[in-house]
Design an enzyme around this catalytic site. Structure first.
Site, PDB file in Angstrom:
ATOM      1  N   PRO A  61       0.812  -1.228   0.000  1.00  0.00           N
ATOM      2  CA  PRO A  61       0.000   0.000   0.000  1.00  0.00           C
ATOM      3  C   PRO A  61       0.844   1.277   0.000  1.00  0.00           C
ATOM      4  O   PRO A  61       0.350   2.332  -0.361  1.00  0.00           O
ATOM      5  CB  PRO A  61      -0.838  -0.099   1.276  1.00  0.00           C
ATOM      6  CG  PRO A  61      -0.379  -1.292   2.016  1.00  0.00           C
ATOM      7  CD  PRO A  61       0.574  -2.056   1.179  1.00  0.00           C
TER       8      PRO A  61
ATOM      9  N   ARG B 180      -0.410  -8.795 -21.317  1.00  0.00           N
ATOM     10  CA  ARG B 180      -1.211  -8.322 -22.459  1.00  0.00           C
ATOM     11  C   ARG B 180      -0.446  -7.374 -23.370  1.00  0.00           C
ATOM     12  O   ARG B 180      -0.817  -7.182 -24.524  1.00  0.00           O
ATOM     13  CB  ARG B 180      -2.471  -7.605 -21.964  1.00  0.00           C
ATOM     14  CG  ARG B 180      -3.444  -8.465 -21.211  1.00  0.00           C
ATOM     15  CD  ARG B 180      -4.600  -7.629 -20.715  1.00  0.00           C
ATOM     16  NE  ARG B 180      -5.243  -6.916 -21.803  1.00  0.00           N
ATOM     17  CZ  ARG B 180      -6.117  -7.468 -22.635  1.00  0.00           C
ATOM     18  NH1 ARG B 180      -6.479  -8.714 -22.480  1.00  0.00           N
ATOM     19  NH2 ARG B 180      -6.640  -6.760 -23.609  1.00  0.00           N
TER      20      ARG B 180
ATOM     21  N   ASP C  80      -5.806  -2.129 -28.519  1.00  0.00           N
ATOM     22  CA  ASP C  80      -5.309  -0.814 -28.932  1.00  0.00           C
ATOM     23  C   ASP C  80      -6.401   0.240 -28.873  1.00  0.00           C
ATOM     24  O   ASP C  80      -6.135   1.395 -28.563  1.00  0.00           O
ATOM     25  CB  ASP C  80      -4.764  -0.859 -30.369  1.00  0.00           C
ATOM     26  CG  ASP C  80      -3.424  -1.564 -30.430  1.00  0.00           C
ATOM     27  OD1 ASP C  80      -2.821  -1.779 -29.354  1.00  0.00           O
ATOM     28  OD2 ASP C  80      -2.997  -1.894 -31.542  1.00  0.00           O
TER      29      ASP C  80
ATOM     30  N   GLU D 274       1.152  -8.240   8.613  1.00  0.00           N
ATOM     31  CA  GLU D 274       1.242  -6.769   8.647  1.00  0.00           C
ATOM     32  C   GLU D 274       2.235  -6.237   7.626  1.00  0.00           C
ATOM     33  O   GLU D 274       2.409  -5.024   7.492  1.00  0.00           O
ATOM     34  CB  GLU D 274       1.636  -6.277  10.048  1.00  0.00           C
ATOM     35  CG  GLU D 274       0.661  -6.647  11.152  1.00  0.00           C
ATOM     36  CD  GLU D 274      -0.785  -6.427  10.750  1.00  0.00           C
ATOM     37  OE1 GLU D 274      -1.142  -5.284  10.428  1.00  0.00           O
ATOM     38  OE2 GLU D 274      -1.553  -7.414  10.750  1.00  0.00           O
TER      39      GLU D 274
HETATM   40  N1  4FN Z   1      -1.739  -4.964   1.685  1.00  0.00           N
HETATM   41  C1  4FN Z   1      -4.075   0.485   3.547  1.00  0.00           C
HETATM   42  C2  4FN Z   1      -3.473   0.948   4.706  1.00  0.00           C
HETATM   43  C3  4FN Z   1      -2.794   0.068   5.536  1.00  0.00           C
HETATM   44  C4  4FN Z   1      -2.710  -1.294   5.221  1.00  0.00           C
HETATM   45  C5  4FN Z   1      -3.324  -1.741   4.068  1.00  0.00           C
HETATM   46  C6  4FN Z   1      -3.263  -3.183   3.678  1.00  0.00           C
HETATM   47  C7  4FN Z   1      -1.245  -7.152   2.596  1.00  0.00           C
HETATM   48  C8  4FN Z   1       0.849  -7.413   3.922  1.00  0.00           C
HETATM   49  C9  4FN Z   1       0.152  -5.130   3.220  1.00  0.00           C
HETATM   50  C10 4FN Z   1      -2.786  -3.152  -0.213  1.00  0.00           C
HETATM   51  C11 4FN Z   1      -3.307  -2.273  -1.142  1.00  0.00           C
HETATM   52  C12 4FN Z   1      -2.817  -2.214  -2.420  1.00  0.00           C
HETATM   53  C13 4FN Z   1      -0.243  -4.624  -2.563  1.00  0.00           C
HETATM   54  C14 4FN Z   1      -3.997  -0.866   3.228  1.00  0.00           C
HETATM   55  C15 4FN Z   1      -1.233  -3.958  -1.863  1.00  0.00           C
HETATM   56  C16 4FN Z   1      -1.733  -4.019  -0.551  1.00  0.00           C
HETATM   57  C17 4FN Z   1      -1.781  -3.055  -2.780  1.00  0.00           C
HETATM   58  C18 4FN Z   1      -1.160  -4.947   0.479  1.00  0.00           C
HETATM   59  C19 4FN Z   1      -0.561  -7.938   3.663  1.00  0.00           C
HETATM   60  C20 4FN Z   1       0.811  -5.933   4.283  1.00  0.00           C
HETATM   61  C21 4FN Z   1      -1.258  -5.660   2.868  1.00  0.00           C
HETATM   62  C22 4FN Z   1      -4.514   2.892   2.974  1.00  0.00           C
HETATM   63  C23 4FN Z   1      -4.413   1.227   1.182  1.00  0.00           C
HETATM   64  C24 4FN Z   1      -6.315   1.242   2.744  1.00  0.00           C
HETATM   65  C25 4FN Z   1      -2.232  -5.387   4.031  1.00  0.00           C
HETATM   66  C26 4FN Z   1      -4.831   1.456   2.626  1.00  0.00           C
HETATM   67  N2  4FN Z   1      -1.121  -3.192  -3.949  1.00  0.00           N
HETATM   68  N3  4FN Z   1      -2.376  -3.985   4.324  1.00  0.00           N
HETATM   69  O1  4FN Z   1      -3.954  -3.607   2.782  1.00  0.00           O
HETATM   70  O2  4FN Z   1      -0.197  -5.634   0.232  1.00  0.00           O
HETATM   71  O3  4FN Z   1      -0.221  -4.120  -3.813  1.00  0.00           O
END
Ligand code: 4FN
Length: 250
Positions: free
Chosen positions: A93, A158, A173, A120
Site C-alpha cells: 500500500p 497483455r 489498442d 502486517e
Molecule cells: N496490503 C491500507 C493501509 C494500511 C494497510 C493496508 C493493507 C497485505 C501485507 C500489506 C494493499 C493495497 C494495495 C499490494 C492498506 C497492496 C496491498 C496493494 C497490500 C498484507 C501488508 C497488505 C490505505 C491502502 C487502505 C495489508 C490502505 N497493492 N495492508 O492492505 O499488500 O499491492
C-alpha cells in the site's frame, strides 16, 4: 518474459497460468512463471516465516532471512536464463499507484521479480536492501500481495508481443487512448422496450465512429475527469464534448 514470485502461498499462482489469453501465452512459452516460498528457506524446526513486531502492537511481520534466501533463488534462476538485474518489485500500500503507462514500461523488461507480503507486511530492512520499486494497485485493504501480483502479471503480459492475436490486439489498442469505453450493444435490437441507439443501426461508419468517440469523451469527462488531464483534446474531440454537454444542459 520471466516472472519470479516470492510468496508463502505459491499455489495461488497456478490459476493465472490456466485460463484465457494469458493461459495460452504460458502454454506457448511466451512467458514463464516460477514461485519461491520463503517457508522452504527457514532454518528453525517450526519453519517460522513471521514473528512479533518490535515495539509491540498486534499482528506479525515477515522475517528477513527466509525472504532473502527465496529472493536469491529467484535471482539465480533469472541469472541462469541469461537475464541479469531483473527488476525487484514489492507490492504494498506504500507503493506508487500503478497505471497503464507504468504497465507499458514494465512490459519492456525481460525479467521481473514480485515479492508478496502477508500479515502486517515485511521487515523494512528487506525492502531497503533488496527492492527496486514499490507498487500499489489501489487504496483498499487486501489480505496479501498475491492478488495484486497476479493482476499486474495479467496486465503486463497483455502488452507483450505475441500474447494477444491480431484481433485481440486491435481491440486492446482501441482502448489505449486514455479514454473510457463507449457503450456496447448486441442483439436483440429491442429488449423489453429497451432500444439500441439508432446511429448504431444506421450503417454510417463515419457517424458511428464520431458517436462512439463522443460517448467516450462524455463518460470520461463525467466519471473520470482526471484522465483527461493527461492528454490534450484535439479540435474534433473538444467540439464533440462541447456539443454533448450543451445538449445535456438543454
Ligand atoms: N496490503 C491500507 C493501509 C494500511 C494497510 C493496508 C493493507 C497485505 C501485507 C500489506 C494493499 C493495497 C494495495 C499490494 C492498506 C497492496 C496491498 C496493494 C497490500 C498484507 C501488508 C497488505 C490505505 C491502502 C487502505 C495489508 C490502505 N497493492 N495492508 O492492505 O499488500 O499491492
Amino acid at each position: 518474459m520471466k516472472f519470479n514470485v516470492i510468496s508463502i502461498f505459491p499455489e495461488m499462482f497456478d490459476n493465472i497460468t490456466k485460463f484465457g489469453v494469458i493461459g495460452r501465452a504460458f502454454d506457448n512459452k511466451i512467458c514463464s512463471l516460477s514461485t519461491h516460498n520463503p517457508r522452504d528457506f527457514t532454518s528453525d524446526p517450526y519453519r517460522r516465516i513471521d514473528d512479533k513486531a518490535f515495539g509491540g502492537g498486534p499482528g506479525m511481520v515477515m522475517k528477513i532471512e527466509p525472504l532473502e534466501l527465496a529472493l536469491h533463488e529467484a535471482l539465480s534462476e533469472q541469472n541462469n536464463l541469461g537475464l541479469d538485474k531483473p527488476l525487484r518489485v514489492y507490492l504494498s500500500p506504500q507503493g506508487k499507484r500503478v497505471d497503464q503507462n507504468l504497465i507499458n514500461q514494465l512490459a519492456l523488461r525481460d525479467g521481473l521479480i514480485f515479492v508478496c507480503g502477508r500479515y502486517e507486511g515485511i521487515d523494512e530492512r528487506f525492502i531497503e536492501r533488496n527492492i527496486d520499486l514499490e507498487l500499489s494497485i489501489g487504496d483498499f485493504v487486501v489480505s496479501g500481495g498475491e492478488m495484486p501480483a497476479m493482476l499486474l502479471i495479467d496486465s503486463i503480459m497483455r502488452q507483450i508481443p505475441g500474447v494477444l492475436n491480431d484481433k485481440e490486439s486491435a481491440i486492446a489498442d482501441s482502448f489505449m487512448n486514455n479514454l473510457l469505453d463507449y457503450p456496447h450493444y448486441t442483439i436483440p435490437r429491442e429488449y423489453d422496450g429497451l432500444k439500441v441507439p439508432d446511429v448504431l443501426l444506421s450503417g454510417n461508419h463515419k457517424q458511428i465512429q464520431l458517436w462512439r468517440l463522443q460517448m467516450s469523451l462524455w463518460r470520461t469527462f463525467k466519471r473520470r475527469p482526471e484522465l483527461l488531464q493527461s492528454r490534450n483534446l484535439t479540435k474534433i474531440e473538444s467540439g464533440l464534448l462541447e456539443e454533448i454537454l450543451k445538449k445535456e444542459s438543454e
